[in-house]
Design an enzyme around this catalytic site. Structure first.
Site, PDB file in Angstrom:
ATOM      1  CG  HIS A  83      31.658   3.095  -8.667  1.00 42.42           C
ATOM      2  ND1 HIS A  83      31.029   1.996  -9.187  1.00 42.42           N
ATOM      3  CD2 HIS A  83      32.944   3.032  -9.095  1.00 42.42           C
ATOM      4  CE1 HIS A  83      31.904   1.265  -9.871  1.00 42.42           C
ATOM      5  NE2 HIS A  83      33.079   1.884  -9.841  1.00 42.42           N
ATOM      6  CB  SER A 132      40.761   1.130 -21.679  1.00 46.15           C
ATOM      7  OG  SER A 132      41.534   0.202 -22.354  1.00 46.15           O
ATOM      8  N   GLY A 133      37.856   1.332 -19.643  1.00 44.26           N
ATOM      9  CA  GLY A 133      37.181   2.288 -18.762  1.00 44.26           C
ATOM     10  C   GLY A 133      36.971   3.648 -19.401  1.00 44.26           C
ATOM     11  CG  LEU A 134      39.321   5.522 -21.673  1.00 45.28           C
ATOM     12  CD1 LEU A 134      40.398   5.841 -22.707  1.00 45.28           C
ATOM     13  CD2 LEU A 134      39.304   6.627 -20.602  1.00 45.28           C
ATOM     14  CB  SER A 135      32.488   5.033 -22.048  1.00 36.78           C
ATOM     15  OG  SER A 135      32.377   5.132 -20.679  1.00 36.78           O
ATOM     16  CG  ASP A 140      29.993   5.175 -18.790  1.00 35.26           C
ATOM     17  OD1 ASP A 140      30.365   6.022 -17.960  1.00 35.26           O
ATOM     18  OD2 ASP A 140      30.199   3.960 -18.662  1.00 35.26           O
ATOM     19  CE1 TYR A 165      29.729   0.374 -12.564  1.00 39.35           C
ATOM     20  CE2 TYR A 165      27.656  -0.816 -12.742  1.00 39.35           C
ATOM     21  CZ  TYR A 165      28.358   0.366 -12.769  1.00 39.35           C
ATOM     22  OH  TYR A 165      27.689   1.550 -12.975  1.00 39.35           O
TER      23      TYR A 165
END
Ligand code: GLA
Length: 390
Positions: A36, A127-130, A176, A226
């Site tokens: 962030h 899953s936050g892995l782009s 990302d 977000y």
């Protein structure tokens, strides 16, 4: 190569085998530290993964695209005109492809035709892995290569970000897309998001592995939360700019924050700014530590990053807190933190190589006991960025 031959086979089955058929890959990413901070003019330190999206494509004569995703066979072939696309926030896989075509046009790169495409991802979505950046970048490299666009890879990343911000309604930063576009095998990218200056830092972590643990949860409203964090950071910046000349929260150091923090009226926004400022400082310090071979110091900063994301930025959740705090207890874990936007998704941990299996077993069991969920584990090998394959 086995992956791409499966995609090629499907392409031929759906669209025939005539003409010039090309293939592409764009990776997902894991961020080691610097969370962030990318929309706050700070530093990030991600690496591209060897998981992502494979695509096979062929130019068409008209201005249509026909898109098929082997992960969502039920969606069938998505057929769209490439002109006159309109933004929406449905967040479906093809919206990330179409968004890039729309963004290219907005930025003045006109495509003289469309294409047929089949893609397949070997990474978890949401899953936050782009996964979304990986879909955007695969679309960008297809367009760049099939139509010979004069566009650099950092610019492809910016187009991906622009499309996500303005077509898909997610106000993300540049990390990302930049990691997916610019990844380099065995290196992480130390990126200054304000200037877009970057440096490849070798990940020679002797006898250590980067382990990603997927909590397998994604909390609702992650997207809107977000965007809220981004707004709160902006509010803090506006208050600070009344008393000090800065362009972004990332311009402040420790002394600066201490001196001016009272200018931030809302306590919540002050906490957000506290995270953004100190996470940026931690990231710079962590990279310095890694370069000098001090992996212990790097790990400690990862742990501090998690605490700050949990307490000041409030983007963690119980599942991620369990995964990180249980990892901290293990003597063979160098550092562990949530990675990506938060509210679910994954943690990233640095684990002594000889203990990786033990790590998976121990964390897997505790996590299952405490949450009822089964965690998934991946070993992150830093890999190359988006590219044409064949
Ligand atoms: C998401 C966004 C990135 C970044 C991270 C948090 O992954 O897409 O731009 O802000 O969250 O670091």
């Amino acid at each position: 190569m086995e992956m791409i031959s499966r995609v090629l086979e499907k392409f031929k089955e759906l669209f025939g085998d005539e003409g010039e058929i090309r293939s592409y890959f764009a990776p997902g990413r894991v961020n080691l530290i610097g969370e962030h901070t990318d929309y706050n003019g700070g530093h990030v330190f991600p690496c591209a993964l060897d998981m992502g999206h494979y695509a096979v494509a062929r130019k068409r004569a008209d201005k249509k695209v026909r898109l098929f995703n082997m992960n969502y066979e039920d969606n069938g072939i998505q057929e769209h005109e490439i002109t006159g696309l309109s933004p929406n926030d449905n967040g479906l896989w093809y919206d990330y492809q179409l968004g890039v075509l729309w963004a290219l046009e907005q930025k003045g790169y006109s495509l003289d035709a469309g294409y047929d495409m089949v893609m397949w991802g070997d990474m978890p979505a949401g899953s936050g892995l782009s996964a979304s950046a990986s879909i955007e970048l695969v679309a960008a490299v297809i367009a760049k290569d099939l139509f010979g666009l004069d566009i650099s890879m950092p610019e492809c990343a910016l187009v991906g970000q622009y499309s996500e911000n303005h077509y898909n309604g997610m106000n993300c930063g540049i990390m990302d897309q930049f990691a997916s576009a610019m990844g380099k095998a065995d290196h992480a990218i130390f990126l200054d998001t304000a200037a877009l200056d970057y440096e490849y830092v070798p990940l020679n972590m002797e006898k250590k592995k980067i382990v990603i643990t997927n909590s397998m949860v994604k909390h609702q409203l992650a997207g809107s939360a977000y965007n809220d964090r981004r707004r709160e950071s902006e509010e803090a910046l506006e208050d600070l700019q009344k008393v000090v000349k800065i362009d972004a929260l990332g311009d402040l150091d420790d002394a600066g924050f201490q001196k001016y923090q009272d200018a931030i009226k809302s306590e919540v926004c002050r906490k957000r700014a506290h995270h953004a400022v100190y996470e940026n400082l931690r990231t710079m310090e962590a990279v310095k530590a890694l370069k000098s071979g001090n992996i212990k110091a790097f790990g400690k900063l990862m742990n501090e990053s998690h605490v700050s994301l949990r307490d000041d930025y409030e983007v963690s959740c119980d599942e991620l807190d369990i995964l990180a705090s249980e990892a901290w207890k293990l003597p063979y874990v160098i550092g562990s933190r949530m990675t990506g936007g938060g509210f679910g998704g994954c943690t990233v941990s640095i684990v002594e190589e000889d203990h990786v299996d033990e790590f998976k077993k121990t964390i897997g069991e505790i996590y299952q006991k405490k949450t009822g969920n089964e965690a998934k584990f991946y070993i992150a090998d830093a890999a190359d960025g988006a590219r044409r394959l064949l």
